[in-house]
Design an enzyme around this catalytic site. Structure first.
Site, PDB file in Angstrom:
ATOM      1  N   TYR A   1       0.836  -1.203   0.000  1.00  0.00           N
ATOM      2  CA  TYR A   1       0.000   0.000   0.000  1.00  0.00           C
ATOM      3  C   TYR A   1       0.875   1.259   0.000  1.00  0.00           C
ATOM      4  O   TYR A   1       0.683   2.176  -0.801  1.00  0.00           O
ATOM      5  CB  TYR A   1      -0.918  -0.007   1.232  1.00  0.00           C
ATOM      6  CG  TYR A   1      -1.538   1.337   1.565  1.00  0.00           C
ATOM      7  CD1 TYR A   1      -2.591   1.849   0.817  1.00  0.00           C
ATOM      8  CD2 TYR A   1      -1.065   2.105   2.641  1.00  0.00           C
ATOM      9  CE1 TYR A   1      -3.152   3.098   1.127  1.00  0.00           C
ATOM     10  CE2 TYR A   1      -1.615   3.341   2.949  1.00  0.00           C
ATOM     11  CZ  TYR A   1      -2.655   3.831   2.192  1.00  0.00           C
ATOM     12  OH  TYR A   1      -3.204   5.056   2.490  1.00  0.00           O
TER      13      TYR A   1
HETATM   14  P1  NAD Z   1     -12.014   5.712   2.240  1.00  0.00           P
HETATM   15  O1  NAD Z   1     -11.857   4.318   1.741  1.00  0.00           O
HETATM   16  O2  NAD Z   1     -13.048   5.970   3.259  1.00  0.00           O
HETATM   17  O3  NAD Z   1     -12.254   6.705   1.008  1.00  0.00           O
HETATM   18  C1  NAD Z   1     -11.725   6.480  -0.274  1.00  0.00           C
HETATM   19  C2  NAD Z   1     -12.862   6.545  -1.271  1.00  0.00           C
HETATM   20  O4  NAD Z   1     -12.323   6.417  -2.594  1.00  0.00           O
HETATM   21  C3  NAD Z   1     -13.875   5.404  -1.115  1.00  0.00           C
HETATM   22  O5  NAD Z   1     -15.182   5.910  -0.879  1.00  0.00           O
HETATM   23  C4  NAD Z   1     -13.788   4.623  -2.423  1.00  0.00           C
HETATM   24  O6  NAD Z   1     -15.056   4.141  -2.855  1.00  0.00           O
HETATM   25  C5  NAD Z   1     -13.215   5.658  -3.374  1.00  0.00           C
HETATM   26  N1  NAD Z   1     -12.429   5.075  -4.475  1.00  0.00           N
HETATM   27  C6  NAD Z   1     -11.470   4.106  -4.390  1.00  0.00           C
HETATM   28  N2  NAD Z   1     -10.945   3.879  -5.608  1.00  0.00           N
HETATM   29  C7  NAD Z   1     -11.569   4.717  -6.467  1.00  0.00           C
HETATM   30  C8  NAD Z   1     -11.436   4.964  -7.868  1.00  0.00           C
HETATM   31  N3  NAD Z   1     -10.560   4.286  -8.608  1.00  0.00           N
HETATM   32  N4  NAD Z   1     -12.231   5.910  -8.444  1.00  0.00           N
HETATM   33  C9  NAD Z   1     -13.138   6.599  -7.679  1.00  0.00           C
HETATM   34  N5  NAD Z   1     -13.304   6.402  -6.351  1.00  0.00           N
HETATM   35  C10 NAD Z   1     -12.520   5.486  -5.753  1.00  0.00           C
HETATM   36  O7  NAD Z   1     -10.567   6.151   2.766  1.00  0.00           O
HETATM   37  P2  NAD Z   1     -10.117   7.394   3.691  1.00  0.00           P
HETATM   38  O8  NAD Z   1      -9.651   6.838   4.980  1.00  0.00           O
HETATM   39  O9  NAD Z   1     -11.148   8.465   3.637  1.00  0.00           O
HETATM   40  O10 NAD Z   1      -8.822   7.876   2.877  1.00  0.00           O
HETATM   41  C11 NAD Z   1      -8.892   8.914   1.910  1.00  0.00           C
HETATM   42  C12 NAD Z   1      -7.502   9.132   1.326  1.00  0.00           C
HETATM   43  O11 NAD Z   1      -6.583   9.500   2.359  1.00  0.00           O
HETATM   44  C13 NAD Z   1      -6.896   7.914   0.653  1.00  0.00           C
HETATM   45  O12 NAD Z   1      -6.189   8.354  -0.485  1.00  0.00           O
HETATM   46  C14 NAD Z   1      -5.940   7.354   1.685  1.00  0.00           C
HETATM   47  O13 NAD Z   1      -4.878   6.639   1.073  1.00  0.00           O
HETATM   48  C15 NAD Z   1      -5.456   8.638   2.328  1.00  0.00           C
HETATM   49  N6  NAD Z   1      -4.992   8.441   3.694  1.00  0.00           N
HETATM   50  C16 NAD Z   1      -5.859   8.094   4.688  1.00  0.00           C
HETATM   51  C17 NAD Z   1      -5.391   7.921   5.988  1.00  0.00           C
HETATM   52  C18 NAD Z   1      -6.311   7.565   7.125  1.00  0.00           C
HETATM   53  O14 NAD Z   1      -5.820   7.443   8.255  1.00  0.00           O
HETATM   54  N7  NAD Z   1      -7.614   7.390   6.911  1.00  0.00           N
HETATM   55  C19 NAD Z   1      -4.027   8.110   6.273  1.00  0.00           C
HETATM   56  C20 NAD Z   1      -3.175   8.445   5.234  1.00  0.00           C
HETATM   57  C21 NAD Z   1      -3.657   8.622   3.954  1.00  0.00           C
END
Ligand code: NAD
Length: 313
Positions: free
Chosen positions: A149
């Protein structure tokens, strides 16, 4: 501002879209409703946005969307769509990560070239660091992710840099450190621990419990994204950490104090891909973005607990 928010139905994306609409922006959301967790949960994330005239939603993957149409008149892009989750990124599933994290980012960046976009803010991750860096982690450290990841999040971050250098797309990457608060993804630690405490269930603890995380409240992350959209240095990278670095065992104590229930754990070995410690040096974000997280872990955890209790009423 006319914003395109990818991953709008997710945990962080839905909070960001709400904040942007509240600030007066027009927001186009795109989300594929990936089946990593239930659609019903994502529909609830969107409930506050659905009635707003300033918000519209496109249900599609980035690969299948007509991105050039969606980007018409857009001034700011917030790219949060991704396949999240560290432990599941090994093996056959890796393809899902490369498709949604790397290929999708490249398609978006390609579609943004030559457009009058003011900023593209990319949601990167502390996972890009790995375990061989000094603490606190600085943006210029040598990056050696320990999970597939993390490799995909880093590849996408590098693509952002590349499209800035080569095509002047004004990208800004923010490395989020463990984000929590209402709507936190159900697979994440606080969600699992709070749920287990409330139901008297046992939860799996990976490793000795002495691993640490720098926890960041979701509203502070949203504020950082908004600031990056205005003042982020194009081509730049910023750590976004909450300044609440604690051991997992201390989290269990906080949850016991909050819920009045112990977190019953079953200990098992740490999994490949799990980082030992995360701790952000946020000096750069402080200077350029005036980033100053203002939610304590106690306050934020309480907000998440109260949200969870209300959801399950
Ligand atoms: P999440 O899974 O709740 O949200 C991601 C959304 O993206 C989902 O609703 C999913 O349906 C959508 N998605 C996935 N692939 C897609 C595609 N190809 N086209 C369109 N939509 C798509 O995750 P989150 O926790 O809200 O994370 C949001 C972002 O922040 C991500 O990029 C994640 O890598 C990054 N991030 C999150 C954290 C954390 O602690 N939550 C930490 C570091 C980075």
């Amino acid at each position: 501002m006319k914003a395109l928010v990818t991953g709008t139905a997710g945990f962080i994306g839905s909070h960001l879209a709400e904040r942007l609409v509240k600030d007066g922006a027009t927001v186009i959301g795109i989300d594929s409703f990936a089946d990593f967790y239930p659609r019903a949960t994502k529909e609830r994330n969107l409930a506050g946005l659905r009635g707003s005239a300033a918000f519209s939603l496109v249900e599609s993957t980035l690969a299948d969307a007509r991105l050039s149409d969606l980007l018409e008149g857009v001034t700011h892009v917030f790219h949060l769509a991704a396949q999240a989750g560290v432990r599941k990124s090994w093996g056959q599933a890796f393809r899902v990560y490369t498709e949604n994290n790397v290929d999708a980012t490249q398609a978006l960046l390609e579609a943004c070239t030559g457009r009058p976009i003011e900023r593209l803010v990319y949601a990167s991750s502390s996972s890009v660091y790995g375990d061989s860096v000094e603490l606190p982690m600085r943006e210029d450290a040598r990056l050696q992710p320990v999970s597939p990841y993390g490799v995909t999040k880093l590849a996408a971050e590098q693509l952002c840099y590349l499209y800035n250098v080569s095509y002047a797309v004004p990208t800004v990457a923010l490395r989020f450190f463990t984000v929590y608060g209402p709507r936190q993804r159900p697979d994440m630690g606080f969600s699992r621990f709070l749920r287990a405490a409330a139901r008297g269930e046992t939860v799996t603890q990976f490793g000795d419990g002495r691993q640490t995380r720098d926890f960041t409240y979701v509203a502070d992350v949203v504020a950082a994204m908004v600031a990056a959209a205005a003042h982020g240095r194009p081509g730049g990278v910023y750590n976004i950490g909450g300044g609440s670095r604690v051991e997992l065992l201390a989290v269990f104590d906080l949850i016991r104090n909050l819920t009045g229930q112990p977190v019953r754990v079953e200990q098992t070995a740490a999994r490949p891909g799990d980082m030992r410690d995360t701790y952000a040096d946020t000096t750069r974000a402080k200077v350029d973005l005036a980033f100053a997280p203002d939610t304590t872990l106690e306050q934020g955890l309480r907000a998440q607990y109260e949200w969870m209790a209300a959801e399950h009423d």
